[in-house]
Write a protein that holds these residues in place. Sequence first.
Motif, PDB file in Angstrom:
ATOM      1  N   GLU A 190       0.830  -1.204   0.000  1.00 57.40           N
ATOM      2  CA  GLU A 190       0.000   0.000   0.000  1.00 57.40           C
ATOM      3  C   GLU A 190       0.865   1.254   0.000  1.00 57.40           C
ATOM      4  N   MET A 191       1.926   1.258   0.809  1.00 58.02           N
ATOM      5  CA  MET A 191       2.830   2.417   0.848  1.00 58.02           C
ATOM      6  C   MET A 191       3.500   2.647  -0.507  1.00 58.02           C
ATOM      7  N   ARG A 192       3.728   1.581  -1.247  1.00 60.35           N
ATOM      8  CA  ARG A 192       4.349   1.685  -2.571  1.00 60.35           C
ATOM      9  C   ARG A 192       3.320   1.973  -3.674  1.00 60.35           C
ATOM     10  N   GLY A 193       2.035   1.995  -3.325  1.00 62.33           N
ATOM     11  CA  GLY A 193       0.990   2.247  -4.307  1.00 62.33           C
ATOM     12  C   GLY A 193       0.683   1.061  -5.195  1.00 62.33           C
ATOM     13  N   GLU A 194       1.053  -0.134  -4.754  1.00 58.40           N
ATOM     14  CA  GLU A 194       0.848  -1.350  -5.547  1.00 58.40           C
ATOM     15  C   GLU A 194      -0.413  -2.069  -5.074  1.00 58.40           C
ATOM     16  N   THR A 195      -1.573  -1.431  -5.328  1.00 58.44           N
ATOM     17  CA  THR A 195      -2.821  -1.973  -4.780  1.00 58.44           C
ATOM     18  C   THR A 195      -3.890  -2.229  -5.837  1.00 58.44           C
ATOM     19  N   LYS A 196      -3.546  -2.100  -7.093  1.00 60.84           N
ATOM     20  CA  LYS A 196      -4.576  -2.174  -8.128  1.00 60.84           C
ATOM     21  C   LYS A 196      -4.853  -3.582  -8.646  1.00 60.84           C
ATOM     22  N   SER A 197      -4.017  -4.542  -8.315  1.00 62.72           N
ATOM     23  CA  SER A 197      -4.187  -5.883  -8.879  1.00 62.72           C
ATOM     24  C   SER A 197      -5.309  -6.648  -8.192  1.00 62.72           C
ATOM     25  N   LYS A 198      -5.865  -7.604  -8.903  1.00 62.44           N
ATOM     26  CA  LYS A 198      -6.883  -8.497  -8.349  1.00 62.44           C
ATOM     27  C   LYS A 198      -6.279  -9.272  -7.173  1.00 62.44           C
ATOM     28  N   GLN A 199      -5.014  -9.655  -7.318  1.00 64.79           N
ATOM     29  CA  GLN A 199      -4.354 -10.420  -6.261  1.00 64.79           C
ATOM     30  C   GLN A 199      -4.239  -9.603  -4.973  1.00 64.79           C
ATOM     31  N   PHE A 200      -3.936  -8.312  -5.093  1.00 63.49           N
ATOM     32  CA  PHE A 200      -3.836  -7.499  -3.884  1.00 63.49           C
ATOM     33  C   PHE A 200      -5.193  -7.428  -3.185  1.00 63.49           C
ATOM     34  N   GLY A 201      -6.261  -7.271  -3.931  1.00 59.00           N
ATOM     35  CA  GLY A 201      -7.599  -7.253  -3.334  1.00 59.00           C
ATOM     36  C   GLY A 201      -7.880  -8.540  -2.578  1.00 59.00           C
ATOM     37  N   PHE A 202      -7.508  -9.654  -3.175  1.00 57.93           N
ATOM     38  CA  PHE A 202      -7.690 -10.944  -2.510  1.00 57.93           C
ATOM     39  C   PHE A 202      -6.854 -11.005  -1.238  1.00 57.93           C
ATOM     40  N   ARG A 203      -5.586 -10.596  -1.335  1.00 58.64           N
ATOM     41  CA  ARG A 203      -4.693 -10.664  -0.183  1.00 58.64           C
ATOM     42  C   ARG A 203      -5.188  -9.771   0.963  1.00 58.64           C
ATOM     43  N   ARG A 204      -5.747  -8.627   0.637  1.00 56.94           N
ATOM     44  CA  ARG A 204      -6.295  -7.740   1.678  1.00 56.94           C
ATOM     45  C   ARG A 204      -7.488  -8.417   2.356  1.00 56.94           C
ATOM     46  N   LEU A 205      -8.407  -8.957   1.564  1.00 58.20           N
ATOM     47  CA  LEU A 205      -9.569  -9.660   2.112  1.00 58.20           C
ATOM     48  C   LEU A 205      -9.120 -10.860   2.942  1.00 58.20           C
ATOM     49  N   PHE A 206      -8.155 -11.602   2.427  1.00 60.81           N
ATOM     50  CA  PHE A 206      -7.662 -12.793   3.113  1.00 60.81           C
ATOM     51  C   PHE A 206      -7.044 -12.426   4.461  1.00 60.81           C
ATOM     52  N   ALA A 207      -6.211 -11.390   4.483  1.00 60.29           N
ATOM     53  CA  ALA A 207      -5.513 -10.981   5.712  1.00 60.29           C
ATOM     54  C   ALA A 207      -6.484 -10.572   6.806  1.00 60.29           C
ATOM     55  N   ASP A 208      -7.658 -10.075   6.418  1.00 58.95           N
ATOM     56  CA  ASP A 208      -8.651  -9.629   7.390  1.00 58.95           C
ATOM     57  C   ASP A 208      -9.697 -10.696   7.711  1.00 58.95           C
TER      58      ASP A 208
END
Length: 124
Positions: free
Chosen positions: A30-48
């Motif tokens: 997130e700090m690097r601005g690398e949040t647009k991928s489908k995988q990042f969305g999954f990883r955020r949901l997964f982590a929570d």
Amino acid sequence: MNDVELEWRELVTKKEEFLHILRILNHYYEMRGETKSKQFGFRRLFADSDPNTVQIFFAKIGSFEYQVACRLLPSEDTETWIHIDGIAEEREKLRGIGNTEHPVFSLVCLGDLFEISVPTLLSI
């Protein structure tokens, strides 16, 4: 990757430790601005997610490299990625120079979780 069959292991205990690692990595991306991928969305949901609603699998592919597969239940949505365990790598370097008092030894890393995971049959 070549055609070698991976030996998968499942993390059945200490899932919250993995989710903590994932939250830290997500914060970094997130700090690097690398949040647009489908995988990042999954990883955020997964982590929570509740640890009881996730499955976490690892296959060791190098000294400090792991193929990670994470599955959300009950939907069974799954994502995979390569994780490089920088904590374990740093520990090895410090041990090599005789420093075992460094704070890095108190952190849980993916290698620690891999060691307590159990063999499983996984097909992705």
